[in-house]
Design a protein around this motif. Structure first.
Motif, mmCIF file in Angstrom:
data_model
loop_
_atom_site.group_PDB
_atom_site.id
_atom_site.type_symbol
_atom_site.label_atom_id
_atom_site.label_comp_id
_atom_site.label_asym_id
_atom_site.label_seq_id
_atom_site.Cartn_x
_atom_site.Cartn_y
_atom_site.Cartn_z
ATOM 1 N N VAL A 143 6.934 25.875 -16.454
ATOM 2 C CA VAL A 143 5.497 25.624 -16.558
ATOM 3 C C VAL A 143 4.753 26.658 -15.717
ATOM 4 O O VAL A 143 5.083 26.876 -14.545
ATOM 5 C CB VAL A 143 5.147 24.201 -16.080
ATOM 6 C CG1 VAL A 143 3.671 23.918 -16.301
ATOM 7 C CG2 VAL A 143 6.013 23.158 -16.795
ATOM 8 N N TYR A 144 3.738 27.281 -16.311
ATOM 9 C CA TYR A 144 2.933 28.300 -15.637
ATOM 10 C C TYR A 144 1.510 27.760 -15.535
ATOM 11 O O TYR A 144 0.902 27.408 -16.548
ATOM 12 C CB TYR A 144 2.956 29.611 -16.420
ATOM 13 C CG TYR A 144 4.343 30.160 -16.641
ATOM 14 C CD1 TYR A 144 4.863 31.154 -15.822
ATOM 15 C CD2 TYR A 144 5.157 29.664 -17.666
ATOM 16 C CE1 TYR A 144 6.141 31.656 -16.023
ATOM 17 C CE2 TYR A 144 6.435 30.157 -17.877
ATOM 18 C CZ TYR A 144 6.921 31.151 -17.047
ATOM 19 O OH TYR A 144 8.195 31.639 -17.248
ATOM 20 N N THR A 145 0.984 27.689 -14.319
ATOM 21 C CA THR A 145 -0.329 27.088 -14.093
ATOM 22 C C THR A 145 -1.199 28.000 -13.237
ATOM 23 O O THR A 145 -0.731 28.951 -12.627
ATOM 24 C CB THR A 145 -0.196 25.721 -13.390
ATOM 25 O OG1 THR A 145 0.375 25.928 -12.078
ATOM 26 C CG2 THR A 145 0.695 24.771 -14.174
ATOM 27 N N VAL A 146 -2.478 27.643 -13.173
ATOM 28 C CA VAL A 146 -3.425 28.266 -12.244
ATOM 29 C C VAL A 146 -4.232 27.138 -11.621
ATOM 30 O O VAL A 146 -4.766 26.282 -12.339
ATOM 31 C CB VAL A 146 -4.367 29.261 -12.961
ATOM 32 C CG1 VAL A 146 -5.460 29.743 -12.005
ATOM 33 C CG2 VAL A 146 -3.595 30.449 -13.510
ATOM 34 N N GLY A 147 -4.311 27.109 -10.281
ATOM 35 C CA GLY A 147 -5.104 26.102 -9.598
ATOM 36 C C GLY A 147 -4.469 24.732 -9.527
ATOM 37 O O GLY A 147 -5.170 23.717 -9.433
ATOM 38 N N CYS A 148 -3.140 24.668 -9.545
ATOM 39 C CA CYS A 148 -2.438 23.381 -9.523
ATOM 40 C C CYS A 148 -1.917 23.097 -8.111
ATOM 41 O O CYS A 148 -1.471 24.005 -7.405
ATOM 42 C CB CYS A 148 -1.283 23.395 -10.512
ATOM 43 S SG CYS A 148 -0.448 21.826 -10.695
ATOM 44 N N ASP A 149 -1.977 21.835 -7.687
ATOM 45 C CA ASP A 149 -1.450 21.420 -6.384
ATOM 46 C C ASP A 149 -0.009 20.978 -6.566
ATOM 47 O O ASP A 149 0.267 19.866 -7.018
ATOM 48 C CB ASP A 149 -2.290 20.271 -5.816
ATOM 49 C CG ASP A 149 -1.741 19.759 -4.495
ATOM 50 O OD1 ASP A 149 -0.887 20.447 -3.898
ATOM 51 O OD2 ASP A 149 -2.164 18.666 -4.065
ATOM 52 N N LEU A 150 0.928 21.849 -6.247
ATOM 53 C CA LEU A 150 2.338 21.559 -6.492
ATOM 54 C C LEU A 150 3.013 20.821 -5.346
ATOM 55 O O LEU A 150 4.004 20.121 -5.556
ATOM 56 C CB LEU A 150 3.109 22.859 -6.748
ATOM 57 C CG LEU A 150 2.658 23.713 -7.934
ATOM 58 C CD1 LEU A 150 3.608 24.890 -8.114
ATOM 59 C CD2 LEU A 150 2.589 22.887 -9.205
ATOM 60 N N LYS A 151 2.474 20.963 -4.135
ATOM 61 C CA LYS A 151 3.160 20.388 -2.975
ATOM 62 C C LYS A 151 3.256 18.874 -3.064
ATOM 63 O O LYS A 151 4.280 18.279 -2.717
ATOM 64 C CB LYS A 151 2.444 20.806 -1.690
ATOM 65 C CG LYS A 151 3.228 20.460 -0.439
ATOM 66 C CD LYS A 151 2.620 21.095 0.788
ATOM 67 C CE LYS A 151 3.513 20.864 2.015
ATOM 68 N NZ LYS A 151 2.949 21.496 3.225
ATOM 69 N N SER A 152 2.198 18.223 -3.530
ATOM 70 C CA SER A 152 2.181 16.760 -3.578
ATOM 71 C C SER A 152 2.544 16.203 -4.954
ATOM 72 O O SER A 152 2.569 14.987 -5.150
ATOM 73 C CB SER A 152 0.796 16.242 -3.175
ATOM 74 O OG SER A 152 -0.207 16.766 -4.043
ATOM 75 N N LEU A 153 2.817 17.068 -5.909
ATOM 76 C CA LEU A 153 3.071 16.628 -7.275
ATOM 77 C C LEU A 153 4.446 15.974 -7.393
ATOM 78 O O LEU A 153 5.439 16.488 -6.882
ATOM 79 C CB LEU A 153 2.987 17.827 -8.225
ATOM 80 C CG LEU A 153 2.992 17.529 -9.729
ATOM 81 C CD1 LEU A 153 1.793 16.691 -10.122
ATOM 82 C CD2 LEU A 153 2.998 18.825 -10.523
ATOM 83 N N ASP A 154 4.513 14.830 -8.083
ATOM 84 C CA ASP A 154 5.756 14.091 -8.264
ATOM 85 C C ASP A 154 6.542 14.682 -9.442
ATOM 86 O O ASP A 154 6.512 14.167 -10.562
ATOM 87 C CB ASP A 154 5.462 12.608 -8.511
ATOM 88 C CG ASP A 154 6.740 11.784 -8.714
ATOM 89 O OD1 ASP A 154 7.827 12.280 -8.341
ATOM 90 O OD2 ASP A 154 6.640 10.661 -9.247
ATOM 91 N N LEU A 155 7.241 15.759 -9.179
ATOM 92 C CA LEU A 155 7.998 16.414 -10.241
ATOM 93 C C LEU A 155 9.199 15.589 -10.678
ATOM 94 O O LEU A 155 9.611 15.630 -11.844
ATOM 95 C CB LEU A 155 8.452 17.802 -9.783
ATOM 96 C CG LEU A 155 7.344 18.841 -9.569
ATOM 97 C CD1 LEU A 155 7.938 20.147 -9.083
ATOM 98 C CD2 LEU A 155 6.556 19.062 -10.853
ATOM 99 N N LYS A 156 9.774 14.825 -9.764
ATOM 100 C CA LYS A 156 10.910 13.985 -10.140
ATOM 101 C C LYS A 156 10.484 12.921 -11.145
ATOM 102 O O LYS A 156 11.227 12.582 -12.066
ATOM 103 C CB LYS A 156 11.526 13.338 -8.900
ATOM 104 C CG LYS A 156 12.848 12.630 -9.178
ATOM 105 C CD LYS A 156 13.595 12.289 -7.900
ATOM 106 C CE LYS A 156 14.238 13.513 -7.296
ATOM 107 N NZ LYS A 156 15.151 13.175 -6.170
ATOM 108 N N GLY A 157 9.258 12.401 -10.984
ATOM 109 C CA GLY A 157 8.732 11.438 -11.944
ATOM 110 C C GLY A 157 8.530 12.062 -13.318
ATOM 111 O O GLY A 157 8.749 11.417 -14.350
#
Length: 364
Positions: free
Chosen positions: A169-183
């Motif tokens: 996934v390629y994004t701009v302006g996304c907050d990845l640190k708090s994102l629940d990627l496991k979910g």
């Protein structure tokens, strides 16, 4: 003797006739199999989609097994299906169908783009910022086709989630640190997800246009990601049953180059005048140089913009010296390990940083 030769000739003639008969029978069976497969494919499409397609070509389908343990080799096993290339309203697609008997039980990739777009839209909805691109294979040029038996009506997307898929996934302006990627992995039955948040849409276009990973699995401590730090605001990797890996580049500018460290720590640079390039054997005389001393407690990356004059790229080198554990001055070359089109990347290791001085050398 003549009688014996006559018998031999008759036997040879019979063998030749048998071989010809077998060859002809085999060809007839191939034609019958092909005709049956094509009829089956047409029936399958008519039943599933309600239109009659045009057959373009057909051939037996095989599972290909690649063995790369020592020597690269491959073998193929018949699947019992035919691949039938078809077309309808200018759209090409493939049907995989049995050919040994009449059947309309097959699979096809006619709706692959629709299914992919629907799943990508659902994946996109899990991210804030702007999603620029999504793939379920690291190299966007290779792609993945959804070959399905079920009809996609636009509302049952979950039925087509690919088990153990990897999403890029390629994004701009996304907050990845708090994102629940496991979910997100759990929701889409996926095994891994790689998210690259670019510093701008322009940076995304540069970064994405170069196909940075090109079949390589990206790793946080690997060149594939480090070489693209100037384009990234954040990067995250999540694999099933593992902790999330997170990177926040801290790109800074000094003079005519950019730099970063593994953990974003501080670096001190001091310009040096009058560096003697003769300390490095084989250095070209027709070069210009700018030198710096460095103080850093960790691995440091130096990104030097590539330069082209009259369409020809000018070579860039990084020469460095340091004091080893015996107090001796060592002179060495930094190797360009970049894999992008805009910067040459050189790595300075923390084990070499005592009395470290480096010189950026450019061809004139």
């Amino acid at each position: 003797m003549k009688k014996f030769l006559g018998v031999i000739l008759k036997i040879i003639a019979i063998l030749i006739l048998v071989a010809i008969a077998l060859f002809v029978c085999n060809k007839i069976m191939q034609v019958l199999d092909r005709n049956r497969a094509e009829k089956n494919a047409i029936s399958y499409v008519e039943k599933k989609y309600g239109f009659t397609p045009e057959v373009l070509s057909s051939k037996k389908d095989y599972d290909v097994h690649v063995n790369a343990d020592i020597f690269i080799s491959y073998s193929k096993t018949p699947t019992g299906n035919y691949q039938v290339k078809m077309q309808h309203d200018g759209k090409d697609f493939t049907v995989y169908i049995p050919y040994k008997k009449a059947s309309d039980e097959g699979t096809d990739d006619y709706q692959s783009d629709e299914i992919a777009s629907a799943i990508q839209a659902e994946v996109s909805s899990c991210f804030d910022g702007k999603v620029m691109a999504i793939h379920n294979y690291q190299d966007s040029r290779m792609g993945f086709r959804y070959i399905e038996a079920d009809y996609f009506d636009g509302s049952d997307t979950e039925k087509f989630y690919r088990e153990n898929a990897s999403y890029y996934v390629y994004t701009v302006g996304c907050d990845l640190k708090s994102l629940d990627l496991k979910g997100i992995l759990k929701k889409f039955h996926a095994s891994s997800i790689y998210v690259f948040d670019c510093v701008s849409e322009e940076a995304f276009n540069d970064f994405y246009g170069q196909n940075p990973f090109d079949i390589l699995q990206p790793e946080m401590d690997g060149i594939s990601i480090d070489a693209f730090r100037p384009y990234l605001d954040e990067c995250a990797i999540q694999k099933a049953d593992e902790e999330k890996e997170y990177l926040k580049p801290n790109m800074r500018e000094y003079g005519d180059f950019l730099y970063d460290t593994v953990f974003g720590g501080n670096v001190e640079f001091t310009p040096i005048e009058g560096i003697d390039l003769q300390n490095w054997r084989g250095n070209k005389a027709d070069s210009t140089a700018s030198g710096y001393s460095v103080k850093s407690a960790e691995k440091t990356f130096i990104f030097v913009p590539r330069i082209k004059l009259n369409g020809v790229e000018k070579q860039i080198y990084l020469l460095y010296s340091y004091t080893d554990k015996n107090g001796e001055t060592k002179y060495s070359y930094g190797h360009d390990v970049s894999i992008n089109d805009n910067y040459r990347m050189f790595s300075i290791y923390d084990s070499e940083l005592k009395d470290f001085e480096f010189t950026i050398v450019r061809e004139k």
